[in-house]
Design an enzyme around this catalytic site. Sequence first.
Site, mmCIF file in Angstrom:
data_model
loop_
_atom_site.group_PDB
_atom_site.id
_atom_site.type_symbol
_atom_site.label_atom_id
_atom_site.label_comp_id
_atom_site.label_asym_id
_atom_site.label_seq_id
_atom_site.Cartn_x
_atom_site.Cartn_y
_atom_site.Cartn_z
ATOM 1 N N CYS A 129 6.467 82.496 -59.633
ATOM 2 C CA CYS A 129 7.168 81.569 -58.748
ATOM 3 C C CYS A 129 7.611 80.322 -59.531
ATOM 4 O O CYS A 129 8.550 80.408 -60.316
ATOM 5 C CB CYS A 129 6.325 81.252 -57.523
ATOM 6 N N HIS A 157 4.543 86.514 -55.435
ATOM 7 C CA HIS A 157 3.139 86.242 -55.739
ATOM 8 C C HIS A 157 2.372 87.570 -55.812
ATOM 9 O O HIS A 157 1.927 88.093 -54.791
ATOM 10 C CB HIS A 157 2.528 85.321 -54.675
ATOM 11 N N GLU A 199 -0.541 88.071 -56.779
ATOM 12 C CA GLU A 199 -1.976 87.871 -56.589
ATOM 13 C C GLU A 199 -2.421 87.925 -55.135
ATOM 14 O O GLU A 199 -3.624 87.950 -54.861
ATOM 15 C CB GLU A 199 -2.405 86.527 -57.205
#
Length: 184
Positions: A74, A162, A164
């Site tokens: 990002c 993202h 994660e």
Amino acid sequence: MTRILVVDNHGQFTHLEHRLLRDMDGVDVELVDNTTPPEDIEADGLVLSGGPDMDDVGNCREYLDLDVPVLGICLGLQLIADELGGRVESGDYGGYADVDVRIQDETDPVVGSLAPETRVWASHADEVVELPEGFTRTADSDICGVEAMGDADRDLYGVQWHPEVAHTEEGEAVFENFVDVCAE
């Protein structure tokens, strides 16, 4: 053991990046603040986390000169693009949402294995609108022209989304692929 540093740009998901890498076999991971002096960085690879503000990226720009693989997430992606001559602008879409991303380059070592497409969790408040020289667009979507980019010659990669977070379907694969790049 492959040593990776997660550089904290004060994003809300940075701890998840650290945890995901920490739980992988063969990875030694440490979370460091973005104000860590470049000469104190000793790693096989760096993850530049997301964050709220391009004006609060500490020494991240200098980390790009350390000659180790870098994965920008990002804000990290946007920082790489901005520093190396690309262009970042406000996105039309804005906040967080599920997005279907099309993989454009199946040979990319970080996102190529996700082809032909994957579902991700992303914010598009800001986005890369012009790639830096030497980079290839490796993924796009209906709402963002550059969902991922890479320069395999310099081992610099970035994703707008993202990987994660649980909402991203194949996020762990992005980190596994990046660890493989760092281990080479």
